[in-house]
Write an enzyme that holds these catalytic residues in place. Structure first.
Site, PDB file in Angstrom:
ATOM      1  N   ARG A 234       1.212   9.439  -2.578  1.00  0.00           N
ATOM      2  CA  ARG A 234      -0.054   9.342  -1.856  1.00  0.00           C
ATOM      3  C   ARG A 234      -1.170   9.938  -2.713  1.00  0.00           C
ATOM      4  O   ARG A 234      -0.956  10.915  -3.444  1.00  0.00           O
ATOM      5  CB  ARG A 234       0.003  10.132  -0.546  1.00  0.00           C
ATOM      6  CG  ARG A 234       0.734   9.441   0.575  1.00  0.00           C
ATOM      7  CD  ARG A 234      -0.026   8.232   1.125  1.00  0.00           C
ATOM      8  NE  ARG A 234       0.675   7.585   2.220  1.00  0.00           N
ATOM      9  CZ  ARG A 234       1.525   6.571   2.082  1.00  0.00           C
ATOM     10  NH1 ARG A 234       1.772   6.058   0.886  1.00  0.00           N
ATOM     11  NH2 ARG A 234       2.112   6.038   3.138  1.00  0.00           N
ATOM     12  N   HIS A 282      -2.227   0.474  -4.745  1.00  0.00           N
ATOM     13  CA  HIS A 282      -1.308   0.836  -3.659  1.00  0.00           C
ATOM     14  C   HIS A 282      -0.352  -0.317  -3.354  1.00  0.00           C
ATOM     15  O   HIS A 282      -0.301  -0.835  -2.226  1.00  0.00           O
ATOM     16  CB  HIS A 282      -2.069   1.262  -2.399  1.00  0.00           C
ATOM     17  CG  HIS A 282      -1.206   2.046  -1.450  1.00  0.00           C
ATOM     18  ND1 HIS A 282      -1.682   3.084  -0.685  1.00  0.00           N
ATOM     19  CD2 HIS A 282       0.117   1.954  -1.136  1.00  0.00           C
ATOM     20  CE1 HIS A 282      -0.701   3.582   0.055  1.00  0.00           C
ATOM     21  NE2 HIS A 282       0.408   2.905  -0.206  1.00  0.00           N
TER      22      HIS A 282
END
Ligand code: NDP
Ligand code: OXD
Length: 319
Positions: A234, A282
């Site tokens: 993350r 991502h």
């Protein structure tokens, strides 16, 4: 003709992901109310929310909510939700997702190990020159997070010949992998690591963990000439200014970053044009709805038949 609704209903609140593919497995159950946020005609009918980065309001006023299903492996987007009710949270654990992450991690490790960024620059200027290449067995990879994803990546990298270690919160035993755990094990783990791969969840404990003090402790005597950072976890794990400073002064020689905070990465971020940084949007392990939605429906059916929910999140730990 009106359809009699007899089954507990499902609400899909999939944020920036298209909701329709997640609805497909429920199409054959006309008696199960299906709502797609923000259109929830009968909130009392909703027992399950399928969520990806849901707005706080998506959980408000659902008096019969029984469970929340994260559409991804990570749950920071749900656990951090202010309106989160006290119901079980289920996350994705699936070979499809795990394999995707292992592909991305392996690609990035090999890309830095085999100096692909340098070769790409050489190709752009038509330079034919061999660069000195250590063998995998001389390179130490350290996986931060030995969970579902970290363990699989570690095993594949070890199979390729890398010296692989992992670091986790609790002690682990993974065949062929040297393991470290807890704050006490972190310095030793970092000190033997040439390529650091972050696959820990984002929690209050791990926020900002990829900072200058971690880069200071990575091995500086490795066969690659300096350490590399790979973050597939993350964006909130990393301190961007510290990464840039470490790339500048040689505490890092390269990085691959799939995740950022906020996303998308700002158009003027220095990472885009950095010659030793790989940016991906991502996508390290995308949630494939055509696979995962069936799995979620099967979990719901098993739960309704009296079974327990799998892959539950410990909200107090944050993962
Ligand atoms: P798991 O929950 O299975 O594993 C998490 C690992 O991190 C565990 O080994 C855990 O330790 C360790 N960990 C957690 N907190 C700490 C801490 N404070 N100190 C040390 N170790 C810690 O998660 P997954 O492997 O399934 O997924 C990892 C993360 O990958 C997700 O949370 C998500 O953020 C990210 N992800 C990113 C994707 C992408 O496309 N970029 C796709 C999918 C996931 P222990 O084993 O002791 O509990
Ligand atoms: C996930 C993700 O957590 O896609 O699964 O980031």
């Amino acid at each position: 003709m009106t359809v009699k609704t007899t089954l507990p209903g499902v609400l899909i609140a999939s944020g920036n992901w298209a909701p329709e593919p997640w609805a497909v497995p429920f199409a054959g159950e006309p008696e199960r109310p299906l709502a797609i946020w923000p259109h929830v005609p009968d909130p009392a009918a909703i027992h399950y929310v399928l969520a990806w980065r849901p707005p706080a309001e998506a959980f408000a006023n659902l008096p019969n909510l029984k469970a929340v299903f994260s559409l991804g492996a990570g749950v920071d987007h749900v656990v951090g939700n202010e309106a989160l009710p006290d119901v079980p949270i289920v996350r994705v654990v699936d070979p499809d997702l795990t394999t995707r992450m292992t592909e991305w991690v392996t690609l990035q490790v090999l890309l830095h190990h085999r100096q692909h960024l340098a070769y790409a620059r050489q190709q752009a200027t038509h330079i034919w020159r061999e660069l000195r290449q250590p063998v995998a067995n001389d390179v130490r990879v350290g996986i931060m997070g030995l969970g579902e994803l970290g363990r699989d990546a570690a095993t594949v990298l070890a199979r390729l010949g890398f010296q692989v270690a992992g670091w986790s919160r609790s002690a682990k035993n993974v065949p062929g992998i040297e393991t470290f755990h807890g704050e006490d094990g972190l310095t030793a783990f970092l000190g033997r690591t040439d390529i650091l791969v972050a696959l820990v969840p984002l929690t209050p404990e791990t926020r900002g963990i990829l900072d200058g003090s971690v880069f200071d402790r990575l091995a500086s005597d490795g066969a690659l000439g300096g350490p590399v950072l790979i973050n597939g976890g993350r964006g909130g794990l990393q301190v961007e200014a510290d990464i840039l400073a470490a790339l500048e002064d040689g505490r890092l020689i390269g990085a691959s970053l799939d995740v950022f905070e906020p996303e998308p990465l700002a158009a003027d971020s220095p990472f885009w044009d950095h010659p030793r940084v790989v940016v991906t949007p991502h996508v390290a392990a995308s949630s494939e709805a055509s696979v995962l939605a069936n799995g979620i429906r099967n979990q719901i059916l098993a739960f309704e038949a009296g079974g327990s929910l799998p892959n539950l999140v410990d909200v107090s730990r944050g993962y």
